[in-house]
Design a protein around this motif. Sequence first.
Motif, PDB file in Angstrom:
ATOM      1  N   GLN A 289       0.804  -1.326  -0.134  1.00 53.85           N
ATOM      2  CA  GLN A 289       0.045   0.179   0.086  1.00 53.85           C
ATOM      3  C   GLN A 289       0.772   1.093   0.036  1.00 53.85           C
ATOM      4  OE1 GLN A 289      -3.115   0.358   3.012  1.00 53.85           O
ATOM      5  NE2 GLN A 289      -3.972  -1.928   2.649  1.00 53.85           N
ATOM      6  N   LEU A 290       2.008   1.283   0.564  1.00 52.90           N
ATOM      7  CA  LEU A 290       2.635   2.425   0.912  1.00 52.90           C
ATOM      8  C   LEU A 290       4.395   1.904   1.141  1.00 52.90           C
ATOM      9  CD1 LEU A 290       2.641   5.482   1.143  1.00 52.90           C
ATOM     10  CD2 LEU A 290       2.446   5.366   3.895  1.00 52.90           C
ATOM     11  N   VAL A 291       5.184   2.805   0.546  1.00 56.03           N
ATOM     12  CA  VAL A 291       6.347   2.494   0.886  1.00 56.03           C
ATOM     13  C   VAL A 291       6.906   3.520   1.962  1.00 56.03           C
ATOM     14  CG1 VAL A 291       8.983   2.682  -0.100  1.00 56.03           C
ATOM     15  CG2 VAL A 291       7.138   1.731  -1.542  1.00 56.03           C
TER      16      VAL A 291
ATOM     17  N   GLY B 293       1.482  -2.420   4.427  1.00 55.22           N
ATOM     18  CA  GLY B 293       0.361  -3.096   3.876  1.00 55.22           C
ATOM     19  C   GLY B 293      -0.540  -3.814   4.988  1.00 55.22           C
ATOM     20  N   ARG B 294      -1.412  -4.900   4.191  1.00 49.94           N
ATOM     21  CA  ARG B 294      -2.219  -5.733   4.882  1.00 49.94           C
ATOM     22  C   ARG B 294      -2.040  -7.176   4.346  1.00 49.94           C
ATOM     23  NH1 ARG B 294      -7.187  -8.196   4.662  1.00 49.94           N
ATOM     24  NH2 ARG B 294      -8.527  -8.643   6.628  1.00 49.94           N
ATOM     25  N   ILE B 295      -1.701  -7.988   5.371  1.00 55.16           N
ATOM     26  CA  ILE B 295      -1.499  -9.639   4.675  1.00 55.16           C
ATOM     27  C   ILE B 295      -2.770 -10.112   4.309  1.00 55.16           C
ATOM     28  CG2 ILE B 295      -0.633 -11.742   5.113  1.00 55.16           C
ATOM     29  CD1 ILE B 295       1.042 -10.365   7.270  1.00 55.16           C
ATOM     30  N   GLU B 296      -3.055 -10.295   3.055  1.00 55.18           N
ATOM     31  CA  GLU B 296      -4.350 -10.783   2.366  1.00 55.18           C
ATOM     32  C   GLU B 296      -4.485 -12.184   2.621  1.00 55.18           C
ATOM     33  OE1 GLU B 296      -7.158  -8.957   2.033  1.00 55.18           O
ATOM     34  OE2 GLU B 296      -6.073  -6.927   1.856  1.00 55.18           O
ATOM     35  N   ALA B 297      -3.387 -12.865   2.607  1.00 57.90           N
ATOM     36  CA  ALA B 297      -3.491 -14.442   2.688  1.00 57.90           C
ATOM     37  C   ALA B 297      -2.157 -15.024   3.402  1.00 57.90           C
ATOM     38  CB  ALA B 297      -3.824 -15.140   1.454  1.00 57.90           C
ATOM     39  N   GLY B 298      -2.284 -16.212   3.996  1.00 53.55           N
ATOM     40  CA  GLY B 298      -0.958 -16.822   4.480  1.00 53.55           C
ATOM     41  C   GLY B 298      -0.278 -16.366   5.613  1.00 53.55           C
TER      42      GLY B 298
ATOM     43  N   VAL C  10       0.930  -4.563   8.419  1.00 53.12           N
ATOM     44  CA  VAL C  10       2.508  -4.719   9.163  1.00 53.12           C
ATOM     45  C   VAL C  10       3.312  -3.999   8.079  1.00 53.12           C
ATOM     46  CG1 VAL C  10       2.252  -6.968  10.287  1.00 53.12           C
ATOM     47  CG2 VAL C  10       2.847  -6.737   7.735  1.00 53.12           C
ATOM     48  N   THR C  11       4.506  -3.583   8.485  1.00 55.20           N
ATOM     49  CA  THR C  11       5.670  -2.948   7.539  1.00 55.20           C
ATOM     50  C   THR C  11       6.780  -4.034   7.481  1.00 55.20           C
ATOM     51  OG1 THR C  11       5.193  -0.863   8.456  1.00 55.20           O
ATOM     52  CG2 THR C  11       7.387  -1.240   7.288  1.00 55.20           C
TER      53      THR C  11
END
Length: 444
Positions: free
Chosen positions: A254-256, A272-277, A315-316
């Motif tokens: 999402q963002l650097v 960003g957000r972890i979408e899977a795993g 997380v980052t």
Amino acid sequence: MNAAVTQEQLANASSSQPHERGLLRFITAGSVDDGKSTLIGRLLFDSKGIFADQLDAISRAKHKRTVGDTVDLSLLTDGLEAEREQGITIDVAYRYFATPKRKFIIADTPGHEQYTRNMVTGASTADAVIILVDVSKVKFGDDGSVELLTQTKRHSTIAHLLQIEHVIVAVNKMDLVDYDEKVYTRIVAAYQQFAQQLGLKDVHAIPLSALAGDNVVTESPKMPWYKGPTLIELLESLSVYEDAHEEPFRFPVQLVARHNGHEANDFRGYMGRIEAGRVSRGDKLVVLPGGHSATVKDIQTLDGSLESASAGQSVTILLDEYIDISRGDLLAAADKAPTALKSVTADVCWLSEDALDPRRKYWLKHTTKQVAARVAKVDTLLDINTQERRAADTLKLNDIARVSINVQAPIAADAYQDIRATGAFILIDEVTHQTVAAGMIRID
């Protein structure tokens, strides 16, 4: 041989088992005035899920559609002035309630064909769908045939395309047919036949009256022939597992994040957000669509550094390598990477009142990436009533079709049936910026 089991072994064993979620997200669907809002109001009222001031407010509402002092429970979700005036649901209304066994988030979605796009929005995150069938609207033929409403079939089709796991057929307003078992049996048989044709697997049927409260929260003495659970008991018993944790790792950037230039140490993190795993320090990743390899150096949150993180966490991520990564790129498991697509095959629900124009440019929004796109071809158009597919040149409001889309830059995607988050997208009109379609990617 040592029979003792360590805490680490127990943790690993439990993590390998699917985790059942205590929260159930479900929606109500069906045609106009099938009783969706009233059913949700009844669920909230009978399960003590509303406050006294809410009950008092709807008791005094000027647009209530009940006689005397009877409370119009549909007003608990139909909050817009236009909804109360017209007696229909227009927008999606979310409500939360809980029982001792489970927590619930309900989405009350519109039944009117004009607002099917809002139903798609509510259904996109649902674990279960309640398809309401109004017994007074079903057409019974002299030859024994039963004709379900088109909107009932459309919502069932959308539920199937979105892969909603559990389908509950609520045959509503049984009080209007004197709780006749034969009427209920014929309707359920007709729906089961349609569901089999559609490919729906986990289908439960229940007779009820949302207005009278029969079989919603309490068992109805007026239908002794029905031996199954009440609606709330059925909702409490549905199994919902956290599949996203077991899927391959997917992390749309999402963002650097960088230091402001005055710091002595260089910092480059990908937010960003972890979408899977799940992901851990030292994991090998691939950056898509570029294809560069990377190694996880650290995982950071506002609460500090983590050894690992899983689906649902924001997380980052810090990497050992210096790679050109920007918003819209995808960090994925190196051994189970998604496919980089320049041509997309997808099932779409057309949500715009303006018909599809193949000459027109659209924006395709996929995870955090937005690319220019054109609909190259409408492969087949789905007939809602017969479930047959036929050729078509364009799409109009509420059409469901298989299409081919060309994108200007490749997108890293999975098949929708494998990973929802990276298999879904929307199309946006380049001029009006309106969302015109919702799509589910299909990869053979």
